[in-house]
Design a protein around this motif. Sequence first.
Motif, PDB file in Angstrom:
ATOM      1  N   ALA A 134       8.858   7.611   0.888  1.00  0.00           N
ATOM      2  CA  ALA A 134       7.422   7.102   0.377  1.00  0.00           C
ATOM      3  C   ALA A 134       7.104   9.412  -0.148  1.00  0.00           C
ATOM      4  O   ALA A 134       7.374  10.108   0.873  1.00  0.00           O
ATOM      5  N   VAL A 135       6.077   8.899  -0.511  1.00  0.00           N
ATOM      6  CA  VAL A 135       5.588   9.911  -1.559  1.00  0.00           C
ATOM      7  C   VAL A 135       3.804  10.461  -0.649  1.00  0.00           C
ATOM      8  O   VAL A 135       3.665  10.328  -0.766  1.00  0.00           O
ATOM      9  N   THR A 136       3.935   8.722   0.093  1.00  0.00           N
ATOM     10  CA  THR A 136       2.301   8.805   1.099  1.00  0.00           C
ATOM     11  C   THR A 136       3.135   8.069   1.851  1.00  0.00           C
ATOM     12  O   THR A 136       4.206   7.499   2.154  1.00  0.00           O
ATOM     13  N   ASP A 137       1.840   7.482   2.992  1.00  0.00           N
ATOM     14  CA  ASP A 137       2.239   6.329   3.831  1.00  0.00           C
ATOM     15  C   ASP A 137       2.424   5.351   2.882  1.00  0.00           C
ATOM     16  O   ASP A 137       1.585   4.884   2.449  1.00  0.00           O
ATOM     17  N   CYS A 138       3.792   4.374   3.408  1.00  0.00           N
ATOM     18  CA  CYS A 138       3.162   3.105   2.836  1.00  0.00           C
ATOM     19  C   CYS A 138       3.767   1.527   3.740  1.00  0.00           C
ATOM     20  O   CYS A 138       3.394   1.765   4.959  1.00  0.00           O
ATOM     21  N   ARG A 139       3.056   1.078   2.858  1.00  0.00           N
ATOM     22  CA  ARG A 139       3.010  -0.501   3.548  1.00  0.00           C
ATOM     23  C   ARG A 139       3.963  -1.798   2.618  1.00  0.00           C
ATOM     24  O   ARG A 139       3.501  -1.656   2.088  1.00  0.00           O
ATOM     25  N   LEU A 140       4.899  -1.453   3.679  1.00  0.00           N
ATOM     26  CA  LEU A 140       5.447  -2.610   2.645  1.00  0.00           C
ATOM     27  C   LEU A 140       5.830  -4.097   3.336  1.00  0.00           C
ATOM     28  O   LEU A 140       6.158  -4.589   4.544  1.00  0.00           O
ATOM     29  N   ILE A 141       6.486  -5.515   2.312  1.00  0.00           N
ATOM     30  CA  ILE A 141       6.866  -6.560   2.699  1.00  0.00           C
ATOM     31  C   ILE A 141       8.354  -6.120   2.407  1.00  0.00           C
ATOM     32  O   ILE A 141       8.603  -6.211   1.381  1.00  0.00           O
ATOM     33  N   THR A 142       9.182  -6.563   3.823  1.00  0.00           N
ATOM     34  CA  THR A 142      10.822  -5.917   3.353  1.00  0.00           C
ATOM     35  C   THR A 142      11.213  -8.150   3.648  1.00  0.00           C
ATOM     36  O   THR A 142      11.102  -8.775   4.035  1.00  0.00           O
ATOM     37  N   PHE A 143      12.788  -7.621   2.775  1.00  0.00           N
ATOM     38  CA  PHE A 143      13.205  -9.213   3.428  1.00  0.00           C
ATOM     39  C   PHE A 143      15.400  -8.211   2.746  1.00  0.00           C
ATOM     40  O   PHE A 143      14.996  -7.773   1.863  1.00  0.00           O
ATOM     41  N   GLU A 170       0.683  -1.358   0.027  1.00  0.00           N
ATOM     42  CA  GLU A 170       0.166   0.001  -0.030  1.00  0.00           C
ATOM     43  C   GLU A 170       1.003   1.179  -0.252  1.00  0.00           C
ATOM     44  O   GLU A 170       2.165   1.189   1.013  1.00  0.00           O
ATOM     45  N   GLY A 171       0.305   2.753  -0.751  1.00  0.00           N
ATOM     46  CA  GLY A 171       1.609   3.376  -0.834  1.00  0.00           C
ATOM     47  C   GLY A 171       2.125   3.518  -2.523  1.00  0.00           C
ATOM     48  O   GLY A 171       1.718   2.876  -2.861  1.00  0.00           O
ATOM     49  N   VAL A 172       2.653   4.788  -2.483  1.00  0.00           N
ATOM     50  CA  VAL A 172       3.702   5.341  -3.235  1.00  0.00           C
ATOM     51  C   VAL A 172       5.013   6.126  -2.420  1.00  0.00           C
ATOM     52  O   VAL A 172       5.103   6.167  -2.096  1.00  0.00           O
ATOM     53  N   LEU A 173       5.694   5.067  -3.741  1.00  0.00           N
ATOM     54  CA  LEU A 173       6.690   5.611  -3.259  1.00  0.00           C
ATOM     55  C   LEU A 173       8.150   6.522  -4.953  1.00  0.00           C
ATOM     56  O   LEU A 173       7.260   6.562  -5.695  1.00  0.00           O
TER      57      LEU A 173
END
Length: 189
Positions: free
Chosen positions: A96-105, A52-55
């Motif tokens: 992040a341009v907006t708040d973001c929800r990421l899955i990271t590795f 979710e979000g934009v970077l």
Amino acid sequence: MEQLINYLLQFGQLNQKQIDLIETRASEKLLSKNEYFSEAWKIARQIAFVQEGVLMICYYNNKGEETVHHFICEDHFVVDLESFNHKILSMIYIRAVTDCRLITFTFEDWQELSTTIIDWNAIINKITIKTLLDKVHMVQPMVMLDGKTKYLNFLKNFPNLANRIPLIYLASYLGITPTSLSRIRRNIR
């Protein structure tokens, strides 16, 4: 996590054991608006899938001005691939341009997936090729276009992003001034 797994399955097959391994190596990360995911002059230590979000991928030109190279939104991976893979200093910022929800590795977890899951590299190669081709098809036509046409193409290709990106970043991406973009937007409404 289901969003990531569904995305990966578009590019290859994964059995339940492989899916379970991916899930154990992944971490969820929240990134606030304007927070950096990775910075220039540092080594990229994580790769992320945007739930979710934009970077934005940006760099500073020789005048010290921030220039937006492109945007990354939901259902895409984000990383400075060269820095991440080769452990060299990055030349770009990912913010992040907006708040973001990421899955990271982490790099180590990504490598484990690569050595453990037989088709992992083939899946990631297909994703990388698709991403590169999408970028070429997006950037090539924009080189010779005027500001209005660039903006109209952006609206056509990314209708869900136009209202989520501040004017100054969109203008930078399009290679025009914010004033010109405001004028273009006013004239096409």
